[in-house]
Design a protein around this motif. Structure first.
Motif, PDB file in Angstrom:
ATOM      1  N   THR A   1     104.811  11.239  61.287  1.00 51.75           N
ATOM      2  CA  THR A   1     105.275  10.000  61.919  1.00 51.75           C
ATOM      3  C   THR A   1     106.798   9.934  61.929  1.00 51.75           C
ATOM      4  O   THR A   1     107.408   9.552  62.941  1.00 51.75           O
ATOM      5  CB  THR A   1     104.686   8.778  61.188  1.00 51.75           C
ATOM      6  OG1 THR A   1     103.259   8.883  61.205  1.00 51.75           O
ATOM      7  CG2 THR A   1     105.113   7.479  61.835  1.00 51.75           C
ATOM      8  N   LEU A   2     107.425  10.300  60.808  1.00 52.45           N
ATOM      9  CA  LEU A   2     108.888  10.337  60.764  1.00 52.45           C
ATOM     10  C   LEU A   2     109.433  11.316  61.807  1.00 52.45           C
ATOM     11  O   LEU A   2     110.410  11.014  62.500  1.00 52.45           O
ATOM     12  CB  LEU A   2     109.367  10.732  59.369  1.00 52.45           C
ATOM     13  CG  LEU A   2     109.186   9.686  58.270  1.00 52.45           C
ATOM     14  CD1 LEU A   2     109.461  10.299  56.895  1.00 52.45           C
ATOM     15  CD2 LEU A   2     110.077   8.480  58.509  1.00 52.45           C
ATOM     16  N   ALA A   3     108.809  12.479  61.932  1.00 55.10           N
ATOM     17  CA  ALA A   3     109.241  13.455  62.927  1.00 55.10           C
ATOM     18  C   ALA A   3     109.101  12.886  64.341  1.00 55.10           C
ATOM     19  O   ALA A   3     109.971  13.100  65.191  1.00 55.10           O
ATOM     20  CB  ALA A   3     108.451  14.756  62.785  1.00 55.10           C
ATOM     21  N   GLY A   4     108.031  12.134  64.585  1.00 55.82           N
ATOM     22  CA  GLY A   4     107.861  11.492  65.885  1.00 55.82           C
ATOM     23  C   GLY A   4     108.977  10.504  66.176  1.00 55.82           C
ATOM     24  O   GLY A   4     109.519  10.460  67.287  1.00 55.82           O
ATOM     25  N   GLY A   5     109.333   9.712  65.192  1.00 56.07           N
ATOM     26  CA  GLY A   5     110.450   8.784  65.358  1.00 56.07           C
ATOM     27  C   GLY A   5     111.758   9.517  65.606  1.00 56.07           C
ATOM     28  O   GLY A   5     112.586   9.084  66.417  1.00 56.07           O
ATOM     29  N   LEU A   6     111.956  10.641  64.917  1.00 56.30           N
ATOM     30  CA  LEU A   6     113.171  11.427  65.114  1.00 56.30           C
ATOM     31  C   LEU A   6     113.215  12.044  66.512  1.00 56.30           C
ATOM     32  O   LEU A   6     114.288  12.160  67.111  1.00 56.30           O
ATOM     33  CB  LEU A   6     113.279  12.504  64.039  1.00 56.30           C
ATOM     34  CG  LEU A   6     113.575  11.961  62.637  1.00 56.30           C
ATOM     35  CD1 LEU A   6     113.296  13.012  61.576  1.00 56.30           C
ATOM     36  CD2 LEU A   6     115.002  11.441  62.540  1.00 56.30           C
ATOM     37  N   LEU A   7     112.054  12.397  67.059  1.00 58.45           N
ATOM     38  CA  LEU A   7     112.016  12.867  68.443  1.00 58.45           C
ATOM     39  C   LEU A   7     112.464  11.769  69.402  1.00 58.45           C
ATOM     40  O   LEU A   7     113.139  12.044  70.401  1.00 58.45           O
ATOM     41  CB  LEU A   7     110.602  13.363  68.796  1.00 58.45           C
ATOM     42  CG  LEU A   7     110.174  14.669  68.149  1.00 58.45           C
ATOM     43  CD1 LEU A   7     108.700  14.938  68.433  1.00 58.45           C
ATOM     44  CD2 LEU A   7     111.048  15.826  68.620  1.00 58.45           C
ATOM     45  N   MET A   8     112.119  10.511  69.094  1.00 57.34           N
ATOM     46  CA  MET A   8     112.591   9.399  69.915  1.00 57.34           C
ATOM     47  C   MET A   8     114.106   9.223  69.812  1.00 57.34           C
ATOM     48  O   MET A   8     114.772   8.897  70.790  1.00 57.34           O
ATOM     49  CB  MET A   8     111.862   8.118  69.555  1.00 57.34           C
ATOM     50  CG  MET A   8     110.404   8.125  69.993  1.00 57.34           C
ATOM     51  SD  MET A   8     109.594   6.519  69.855  1.00 57.34           S
ATOM     52  CE  MET A   8     109.180   6.513  68.127  1.00 57.34           C
TER      53      MET A   8
END
Length: 123
Positions: free
Chosen positions: A110-117
């Motif tokens: 989830t953190l990685a997904g936010g970082l992709l944003m």
């Protein structure tokens, strides 16, 4: 500054603060962290652990101050991938032993997904 820009700025500060605090805490407890074994039963060299914690600090600061935020977010994604595979490999556990690793793996994804944003916003 639009509402969207303001919210993005606040979100980056909160997000970066998470990693900055984690990096500071990890360095404050450095000796304890170097004594932990990976899921594979071996310890990482202290210098390599220090690099990982530095990635947290640098990535967090880059998000907070919006300095090369895409690069900082990419650095944090690399950190998350390596840390998750070394310390939270949920496929190495079964039953109740797997539960905390499943949770932490999902958190890191989830953190990685936010970082992709963050990266998408910076492009």
């Amino acid at each position: 500054m639009t509402t969207a820009e303001f919210l993005t700025h606040i979100g980056r500060i909160i997000f970066g603060g998470f990693f900055l605090i984690a990096g500071i805490r990890n360095f404050l407890h450095f000796r304890e962290r170097t004594e932990l074994s990976t899921n594979y039963g071996w310890r990482l060299p202290a210098a390599l652990i220090a690099v990982g914690f530095a990635m947290q600090l640098v990535g967090g600061v880059s998000l907070i101050f919006n300095l090369h935020a895409a690069t900082g977010a990419g650095l944090l994604i690399v950190f998350l991938i390596v840390a998750t595979s070394l310390y939270h490999n949920l496929f190495m556990f079964q039953g109740k032993e797997r539960d905390p690793h499943l949770y932490l793996t999902l958190v890191n994804i989830t953190l990685a997904g936010g970082l992709l944003m963050v990266i998408a916003d910076a492009l």
